[in-house]
Motif scaffolding. Structure first.
Motif, PDB file in Angstrom:
ATOM      1  N   HIS A   1      32.116  37.973  64.536  1.00 38.54           N
ATOM      2  CA  HIS A   1      33.185  38.083  63.537  1.00 38.54           C
ATOM      3  C   HIS A   1      32.608  38.806  62.343  1.00 38.54           C
ATOM      4  O   HIS A   1      31.663  38.318  61.724  1.00 38.54           O
TER       5      HIS A   1
ATOM      6  N   MET B   1      31.515  30.997  63.258  1.00 39.71           N
ATOM      7  CA  MET B   1      31.519  29.909  64.230  1.00 39.71           C
ATOM      8  C   MET B   1      30.442  28.889  63.849  1.00 39.71           C
ATOM      9  O   MET B   1      29.357  29.261  63.389  1.00 39.71           O
ATOM     10  N   LEU B   2      30.726  27.622  64.098  1.00 38.76           N
ATOM     11  CA  LEU B   2      29.748  26.579  63.785  1.00 38.76           C
ATOM     12  C   LEU B   2      28.438  26.813  64.530  1.00 38.76           C
ATOM     13  O   LEU B   2      27.356  26.652  63.969  1.00 38.76           O
ATOM     14  N   ARG B   3      28.522  27.197  65.808  1.00 39.37           N
ATOM     15  CA  ARG B   3      27.287  27.369  66.572  1.00 39.37           C
ATOM     16  C   ARG B   3      26.397  28.447  65.941  1.00 39.37           C
ATOM     17  O   ARG B   3      25.184  28.337  65.951  1.00 39.37           O
TER      18      ARG B   3
ATOM     19  N   LEU C   1      24.809  27.009  62.717  1.00 39.49           N
ATOM     20  CA  LEU C   1      23.702  26.088  63.002  1.00 39.49           C
ATOM     21  C   LEU C   1      22.415  26.838  63.351  1.00 39.49           C
ATOM     22  O   LEU C   1      21.318  26.325  63.156  1.00 39.49           O
ATOM     23  N   ARG C   2      22.550  28.070  63.855  1.00 39.41           N
ATOM     24  CA  ARG C   2      21.370  28.872  64.207  1.00 39.41           C
ATOM     25  C   ARG C   2      20.542  29.278  62.992  1.00 39.41           C
ATOM     26  O   ARG C   2      19.390  29.686  63.125  1.00 39.41           O
TER      27      ARG C   2
ATOM     28  N   PRO D   1      32.560  27.989  58.116  1.00 41.68           N
ATOM     29  CA  PRO D   1      32.026  26.638  58.333  1.00 41.68           C
ATOM     30  C   PRO D   1      31.305  26.080  57.101  1.00 41.68           C
ATOM     31  O   PRO D   1      31.355  24.875  56.841  1.00 41.68           O
TER      32      PRO D   1
ATOM     33  N   ARG E   1      32.119  26.793  53.997  1.00 41.63           N
ATOM     34  CA  ARG E   1      33.143  26.396  53.030  1.00 41.63           C
ATOM     35  C   ARG E   1      33.775  25.064  53.417  1.00 41.63           C
ATOM     36  O   ARG E   1      34.075  24.236  52.573  1.00 41.63           O
ATOM     37  N   LEU E   2      33.973  24.872  54.720  1.00 39.67           N
ATOM     38  CA  LEU E   2      34.691  23.680  55.172  1.00 39.67           C
ATOM     39  C   LEU E   2      33.801  22.444  55.241  1.00 39.67           C
ATOM     40  O   LEU E   2      34.289  21.327  55.276  1.00 39.67           O
ATOM     41  N   ASP E   3      32.496  22.650  55.304  1.00 42.52           N
ATOM     42  CA  ASP E   3      31.563  21.525  55.312  1.00 42.52           C
ATOM     43  C   ASP E   3      30.414  21.846  54.364  1.00 42.52           C
ATOM     44  O   ASP E   3      29.395  22.403  54.763  1.00 42.52           O
TER      45      ASP E   3
ATOM     46  N   LEU F   1      26.704  21.612  55.142  1.00 40.22           N
ATOM     47  CA  LEU F   1      26.101  22.402  56.218  1.00 40.22           C
ATOM     48  C   LEU F   1      24.946  23.298  55.739  1.00 40.22           C
ATOM     49  O   LEU F   1      23.918  23.417  56.404  1.00 40.22           O
TER      50      LEU F   1
END
Ligand code: B12
Lengths: 222, 350
Positions: A106, A154-156, A159-160, A184, A186-188, A191
């Motif tokens: 993205h 994407m969350l995945r 996390l990388r 992700p 912004r939403l968490d 993170l």
């Protein structure tokens, strides 16, 4: 027009996606505000970056849409070359930064960060997308970056970043700030800490400021 | 198996009440753990998302474990870009993504909707049919699709779509018209196969993403026509982007259900839509990754207190699908807590 008036009018033109109007305003600056526009970097620092930052804050408050932040950045990235194409000797040199989408396909977030950095007078390297953490770390070292910016949707992918930071901590290179952003984060808001990023931003417009302060504190660190 | 516990109403009866404006026995919920089904079945995600038999077994297993009031034939959004010539990139630890956008300005003039028997669309229709046959009358099947104004993000790329909207509004309008025809055909096929409602993902309706005037001029009329053409209840979800500012327009365009973000104030949302819409939402799956059982209990109580006392709501993750990184056990706890705290009428002390 005072410089403040110009700033407000410039911001309004950007929000309307009025490229011609925005360019016209920048050109009026040398006459209305003396030497301000003599240097492209000063123009960036005093007008373009503040306007984009204000638009970014308005996005964070929910007052302007992401489409407007995107178009504002896109308009600004070309303006600097058009209005002050001469290389700048007086301005403080910009750090070497790279922008990537880690294992993510993205690209709008990365695109927006690149636009804002260019508009701010940086010459950011587009490190592409879809890369794995080890490969991105290697590229960042090869390019001798002062800061690495990563956009993830994407969350995945987000996390990388943890792997990326771990590799950069162990490869023997100098401290390299890793600045992250994307939905992700912004939403968490927990993170960014979880993946050990140096800093994170809610809006692409924050990128120039985050880069400068991350580099400053990493140089200040023992 | 929470789904086997005896209750006063079946999921179908409960959802019927919710949609019909009657108070159900408890808040309905749908914790969509579609991706988790791969782990439960012990199969690779790509297989789960590519085979009708596995997709159906997975959906039913999740329903049984969590006691969900709905099942869905949704597999992944990228499939809809695939129907327009795009590729799907699979991962083993997260949802598939659309690859390089298949369309560009040059391809728009001759663009037609894909045939409804395109493998990517047929897969979803067949999953709908097989699911409906298995749960007939007991659990409603929700169909799903990416709505006309947001689909171009995968067709052209997000920047490509924003550029087109600003630089070539006529071509943009044409693309929306093609997408509308596609969405109507895809929704009708899912409904004919046994879906009882359609979840339309239209994140670009959110004022967070696109300036409101553009959505009002181009996106909203398409949604209105979509609703009129399918003749079935539909939901509009903005995929966790705030929806309150457009909710009333969406209801006015025919949406019976509105997907709320965790950034939306549910009480204000209910007021904005004059209580006419069923609210879907608004658990934040990304944050659920870290929830302890204690957090679950607290969060579920807080959520139930925010939901309309009328019971006109279905508790869901605010984006629609729970991220794979959320432990399945956490979802079991959420389901148990919803059954414990979500009974209606709501007690005054919440
Ligand atoms: C629009 C949207 C969609 C649309 C279009 C998606 C697309 N771009 O291709 C549709 C409906 C098609 C869709 C589908 C899917 N989506 Co979606 N979608 C969204 C939504 C609402 C916005 C995403 C977006 O593109 N925003 C535009 C970008 C540019 O915004 P942004 O990343 O936030 O960037 C801003 C800031 O974060 C910042 N920023 C960005 N990068 C950086 C970097 C730095 C260094 C800095 C400082 C700042 C910064 O700058 C921007 C503003 O100035 C988000 C939720 C949300 N509330 O944001 C979910 C979301 C991205 N989707 C998600 C998912 C899972 C999916 C699907 C995989 C679902 C599925 N199972 O099929 C598919 C994948 C589709 C695909 N492309 O392959 C998840 C991803 C997280 C996760 N759970 O893994 C999200 C976060 C929803 C959620 N709450 O979980 N989606």
């Amino acid at each position: 027009m005072t410089p403040d008036d110009v700033l407000m009018a410039f911001e309004a033109a950007l929000l309307d996606a009025d490229r011609a109007g925005a360019a016209r305003l920048l050109r009026t600056l040398p006459t209305s505000a003396g030497q301000v526009a003599a240097s492209g970097a000063l123009l960036a620092d005093r007008v373009i970056v503040p306007a984009l930052e204000r638009i970014g804050s308005a996005f964070e408050r929910g007052d302007v849409a992401l489409s407007q932040v995107y178009l504002a950045g896109r308009i600004c990235e070309g303006l600097l070359d058009e209005i002050a194409p001469a290389p700048d000797v007086t301005a403080t040199p910009r750090p070497r930064v790279g922008v990537a989408a880690l294992e993510d396909h993205h690209l709008l977030g990365k695109r927006m960060v690149l636009s804002v950095l260019r508009a701010a007078g940086f010459a950011p390297l587009d490190l592409g997308h879809g890369m794995r953490a080890a490969e991105l770390a290697r590229r960042a070292r090869e390019e001798q970056l002062d800061a690495l910016l990563v956009s993830a949707l994407m969350l995945r992918s987000a996390l990388r970043v943890k792997d990326l930071v771990a590799i950069l901590a162990k490869d023997g290179g100098p401290a390299l700030p890793v600045i992250v952003g994307g939905a992700p984060f912004r939403l968490d808001p927990a993170l960014a800490g979880e993946v050990a990023a140096t800093a994170w931003g809610r809006s692409a417009s924050e990128a120039p400021r985050l880069v400068m302060s991350a580099i400053e504190s990493s140089r200040g660190a023992p | 198996m929470i789904g086997r516990e005896p209750e006063a109403l079946t999921p179908a009866q409960r959802i019927e009440r919710v949609l019909g404006g009657q108070r159900p026995d408890r808040f309905a919920y749908f914790l969509n753990a579609g991706l988790h089904a791969a782990g439960l079945l012990g199969v690779p995600l790509e297989d789960l998302l590519s085979r009708v038999d596995l997709a159906v077994e997975g959906a039913l297993l999740v329903q049984e474990r969590l006691g969900n009031d709905l099942v869905t034939s949704f597999l992944h959004a990228a499939g809809e870009a695939q129907a327009f010539g795009g590729e799907v990139l699979f991962f083993d630890d997260g949802p598939p993504n659309a690859g390089t956008p298949p369309l560009g300005l040059a391809s728009l003039a001759s663009l037609r909707p894909p045939p409804i028997d395109h493998p990517a669309l047929a897969l979803r229709v067949e999953v709908t049919r097989a699911l409906a046959a298995r749960v007939a009358g007991r659990i409603p099947v929700a169909g799903a699709l990416v709505a006309p104004f947001s689909l171009p993000v995968m067709q052209l790329g997000f920047s490509g779509w924003l550029d087109l909207l600003h630089e070539a509004p006529r071509e943009a309008e044409h693309l929306i018209a093609v997408n509308l025809d596609h969405c109507i055909a895809f929704a009708r096929a899912q409904l004919a196969a046994g879906a009882s409602a359609i979840l339309a993902f239209e994140p670009l309706a959110s004022t967070q993403l696109v300036a409101p005037r553009i959505f009002h001029d181009l996106g909203l009329p398409a949604l209105r026509r979509f609703g009129a053409a399918i003749g079935a209840p539909f939901a509009v979800s903005t995929a966790s982007a705030p929806i309150a500012a457009v909710a009333n327009d969406l209801v006015d365009a025919g949406a019976l259900m509105i997907g709320a973000s965790d950034q939306d104030d549910l009480v204000a949302l209910e007021a904005a839509t004059s209580g006419k819409a069923v609210i879907l939402g608004n658990l934040n799956g990304l944050r659920m990754r870290a929830w302890t059982p204690g957090d679950v209990d607290r969060e579920v109580r807080a959520l139930v207190a925010r939901l309309p006392a009328s019971g006109r709501a279905v508790v869901t993750e605010h984006h629609g699908e729970v991220p794979l990184a959320v432990p399945f056990d956490t979802l079991v706890h959420v389901a148990q807590a919803l059954r414990r705290h979500g009974r209606l009428p709501r007690r005054a002390d919440g």
